[in-house]
Design a protein around this motif. Sequence first.
Motif, PDB file in Angstrom:
ATOM      1  N   TRP A  26       9.450  58.517  13.505  1.00 44.60           N
ATOM      2  CA  TRP A  26       9.026  59.623  14.142  1.00 44.60           C
ATOM      3  C   TRP A  26       8.477  60.987  13.249  1.00 44.60           C
ATOM      4  O   TRP A  26       8.573  60.841  12.125  1.00 44.60           O
ATOM      5  CB  TRP A  26       9.836  60.310  15.392  1.00 44.60           C
ATOM      6  N   THR A  37       7.477  65.529  13.222  1.00 38.58           N
ATOM      7  CA  THR A  37       7.476  67.007  13.958  1.00 38.58           C
ATOM      8  C   THR A  37       6.771  66.804  15.241  1.00 38.58           C
ATOM      9  O   THR A  37       7.074  67.290  16.257  1.00 38.58           O
ATOM     10  CB  THR A  37       6.985  68.054  13.036  1.00 38.58           C
ATOM     11  N   GLU A  38       5.569  66.103  15.070  1.00 41.26           N
ATOM     12  CA  GLU A  38       4.603  66.130  16.147  1.00 41.26           C
ATOM     13  C   GLU A  38       4.887  65.155  17.389  1.00 41.26           C
ATOM     14  O   GLU A  38       4.268  65.438  18.563  1.00 41.26           O
ATOM     15  CB  GLU A  38       3.148  65.898  15.516  1.00 41.26           C
ATOM     16  N   VAL A  68      16.552  58.499   8.932  1.00 35.36           N
ATOM     17  CA  VAL A  68      15.218  59.161   9.366  1.00 35.36           C
ATOM     18  C   VAL A  68      14.737  59.927   8.482  1.00 35.36           C
ATOM     19  O   VAL A  68      15.392  60.351   7.314  1.00 35.36           O
ATOM     20  CB  VAL A  68      15.654  60.290  10.748  1.00 35.36           C
ATOM     21  N   GLY A  69      13.267  60.205   8.458  1.00 35.39           N
ATOM     22  CA  GLY A  69      12.565  61.126   7.605  1.00 35.39           C
ATOM     23  C   GLY A  69      11.749  60.347   6.864  1.00 35.39           C
ATOM     24  O   GLY A  69      10.976  61.167   5.862  1.00 35.39           O
ATOM     25  N   GLU A  70      11.821  59.433   6.212  1.00 39.20           N
ATOM     26  CA  GLU A  70      11.057  58.631   5.195  1.00 39.20           C
ATOM     27  C   GLU A  70      11.460  57.000   5.198  1.00 39.20           C
ATOM     28  O   GLU A  70      12.451  56.665   5.629  1.00 39.20           O
ATOM     29  CB  GLU A  70      11.512  59.241   3.895  1.00 39.20           C
ATOM     30  N   THR A  97      -1.444  59.205  13.347  1.00 38.82           N
ATOM     31  CA  THR A  97      -0.134  59.675  12.698  1.00 38.82           C
ATOM     32  C   THR A  97      -0.265  59.900  11.285  1.00 38.82           C
ATOM     33  O   THR A  97       0.704  60.843  10.757  1.00 38.82           O
ATOM     34  CB  THR A  97       0.932  58.558  12.812  1.00 38.82           C
ATOM     35  N   ASP A 114       0.250  57.895   8.985  1.00 35.74           N
ATOM     36  CA  ASP A 114       0.942  56.981   8.261  1.00 35.74           C
ATOM     37  C   ASP A 114       0.348  55.494   8.266  1.00 35.74           C
ATOM     38  O   ASP A 114      -0.400  55.383   9.344  1.00 35.74           O
ATOM     39  CB  ASP A 114       2.471  56.755   9.095  1.00 35.74           C
TER      40      ASP A 114
HETATM   41  C1  WTA Z   1       7.950  60.050   7.673  1.00 35.02           C
HETATM   42  C2  WTA Z   1      10.716  63.930  10.481  1.00 35.02           C
HETATM   43  C3  WTA Z   1       9.421  55.759   7.394  1.00 35.02           C
HETATM   44  C4  WTA Z   1       6.431  59.445   7.901  1.00 35.02           C
HETATM   45  C5  WTA Z   1      11.360  63.047  11.583  1.00 35.02           C
HETATM   46  C6  WTA Z   1       6.202  60.535   8.914  1.00 35.02           C
HETATM   47  C7  WTA Z   1       9.382  58.001   8.163  1.00 35.02           C
HETATM   48  C8  WTA Z   1       6.776  61.659   8.421  1.00 35.02           C
HETATM   49  C9  WTA Z   1      10.520  57.632   8.773  1.00 35.02           C
HETATM   50  C10 WTA Z   1       7.336  62.670   9.445  1.00 35.02           C
HETATM   51  C11 WTA Z   1      11.111  56.409   8.862  1.00 35.02           C
HETATM   52  C12 WTA Z   1       9.763  59.934   9.179  1.00 35.02           C
HETATM   53  N1  WTA Z   1      10.385  55.307   8.060  1.00 35.02           N
HETATM   54  N2  WTA Z   1       8.683  57.065   7.237  1.00 35.02           N
HETATM   55  N3  WTA Z   1      12.122  56.120   9.556  1.00 35.02           N
HETATM   56  N4  WTA Z   1      10.710  58.911   9.364  1.00 35.02           N
HETATM   57  N5  WTA Z   1       8.885  59.278   8.275  1.00 35.02           N
HETATM   58  O1  WTA Z   1       7.343  65.520  10.588  1.00 35.02           O
HETATM   59  O2  WTA Z   1       5.558  59.667   6.858  1.00 35.02           O
HETATM   60  O3  WTA Z   1       9.552  66.008   8.762  1.00 35.02           O
HETATM   61  O4  WTA Z   1       4.739  60.815   9.188  1.00 35.02           O
HETATM   62  O5  WTA Z   1       9.629  64.485  10.872  1.00 35.02           O
HETATM   63  O6  WTA Z   1       7.828  61.176   7.790  1.00 35.02           O
HETATM   64  O7  WTA Z   1       7.968  63.743   8.943  1.00 35.02           O
HETATM   65  P1  WTA Z   1       8.575  65.011   9.791  1.00 35.02           P
END
Ligand code: WTA
Length: 638
Positions: free
Chosen positions: A401, A403-404, A373-375, A486, A488
């Motif tokens: 996913w 934060t939103e 998760v996260g990127e 989003t 993204d």
């Molecule tokens: C990115 C973290 C690719 C994305 C849960 C999103 C991801 C932002 C993925 C949200 C993933 C998160 N693959 N990109 N599996 N998961 N992102 O709000 O750009 O800290 O818009 O939430 O992280 O980051 P946030």
Amino acid sequence: MPLEHSRIRTFEDYQDAYRRSVENPEQFWADVAEPFTWRRKWSSVLKADLVVGRNEWYGGAKLNITENCLDRHLASRGNKLALIWEPNDPKTRQIRYTYRELHQQVCQFANVLLNNGVEKGDRVCLYMPMIPQLAIAVLACARIGAVHSVIFAGFSSTAIADRVNDAQASVVLTSDGLNRGPKQIPVKRVVDEALESCPSVRRVIVVEHLGWPVHMQEGRDVWYHEEALEAAKTCPAEEMDAEDMLFILYTSGSTGKPKGVVHTTAGYMVWADYTFRNVFQVEENDIYWCTADIGWVTGHSYLLYGPLLNGATTLMFEGVPTYPDAGRFWEVIDKHGVTVFYTAPTAIRSLMATPLDNVLSYSLDSLRILGSVGEPINEEAWHWYHTHVGKERCPVIDTWWQTETGGIMISALAGVSPTKPAHAGQPLPGVQPVLLSQEGQEIEGNDQEGYLAIKAPWPGIIRTTYGDHERAKQTYFGPYPGYYFTGDGARRDENGLYRIIGRVDDVINVSGHRFGTAEIENAINQNPNVVESAVVGYPHDVKGQGIYAFVICREGACDTATDKPHVEASIIETVVAEIGKIAKPDKIQLVSGLPKTRSGKIMRRILRKVAEGETSNIGDVTTLLDPAVVDEIINGRK
Ligand code: WTA
């Protein structure tokens, strides 16, 4: 509460649930919500408005989320482990709480809050280490209807003050200090500094962790352990409306100031519960470990709320993956028999760079599911994770996913739906993703790329940005009315699996942490040597993206070769003071000018190319006010 409720077991189940969630969302989400403990059921399941961004779920219902996380499990799972805490130093004591014990701890903390005058609706900021009291305190806020706003304990005092002031918090919870690998950090001192400019705060409750002496301000600061002596271990849960605020979590966007993402009670609860159960395919005996800090949304939804709502055993880790050595994650997995493991690509990449023996010397037999998760997870990291951690036996799920969104939106369901390296996969039931062209047209069919948007509300959707709904509206619902945008970009492959490409706005993702380029520029511009700056992201082997800052200095500030390193070091210090170490620029290039158009707009496209090293293919520069500046920037590239 059975783990079988609204449970997807097979791909056919998934297809069936997905179809029902689209055809009749209200019926679908009413069924999912049925088994929770409600003080009163809802009068309407959904009131949707994706144009102004006002979406309400389970309107009219009354509940308390902690009754669903704790009380509801006491009869059948009272003696089951709810929380396992693994300390920073493996030689020191672990802590384990059963559901019954956690319930008592939360009630006691809740009473301390009540005794300190915290009322329903008050905002409480938490700036704490990853210790059990952080989890307990979050739940204690929810127990009494206070709104928790956790601030990641790596942020600077200025960043804390910004958040506390925006939330108008009356109470701050903190500790004497925290451990992060070999380092100890005096957290209370950082809070003290922050609170010099936070007039709304009237009480600070300090949890003793390192046993350090700290300054206690008379009339404002109290020790938790002293307050707890008077506090009972039972505490009735406050009755909340479905749409009462549960928490605020600050996150960066494309503007300079982080915004307070607001989630409310019932919809968030249903979403965290449903997504956790189905994505991770949780079974009663699982030991589940999410490595995220509770300071981020992943820690909220998948360390705390999702697992506890499902009656699972959740592991909380105080330390870092590389302390005392780069085998720590794997040691913890073997030690506790972890079955489901959820971490970030940046952690995997940093461990990949260490000798393979660090992972091969552990058995990792207990593992059955791996999550990311996260990127975006690059293919190399995906394969390393799959091969060396999962021994090619465990499905790797890539969960997209934000934060939103409150919870996971696009992901394979472990072992149920197809996985493909570097692809998040298919949307969860209730999630209707679309790819939009720049003009906002839906792009049909597979093998296509576009802006990722969602065309129907799901229970975990952001409700507002704290104190400023207009901002939420403009950011998420304004760009393409009728859709949640989003930020993204994504690609749908030939089989309809989604691959997230990355942000299409001015947000950069550094080790899974979001920063607005404007936010970092604002920080850099606070430095007295700086006239102007422009920040862009560039690909970084471990962090995913690194921070590259182009900076124009004040005249005379960096004329000599010896000035430059001093100025660069002081810029880094400024960013650390304004935001925190996590936002430190990786590269700083001092320049005499920035590539601006005649209307004064910085052409970031050019700066991104330079940062990426793509200087042979810089594109058209004729519209620039001073094209010569581009050569200077290219020649001075770091
Ligand atoms: C990115 C973290 C690719 C994305 C849960 C999103 C991801 C932002 C993925 C949200 C993933 C998160 N693959 N990109 N599996 N998961 N992102 O709000 O750009 O800290 O818009 O939430 O992280 O980051 P946030």
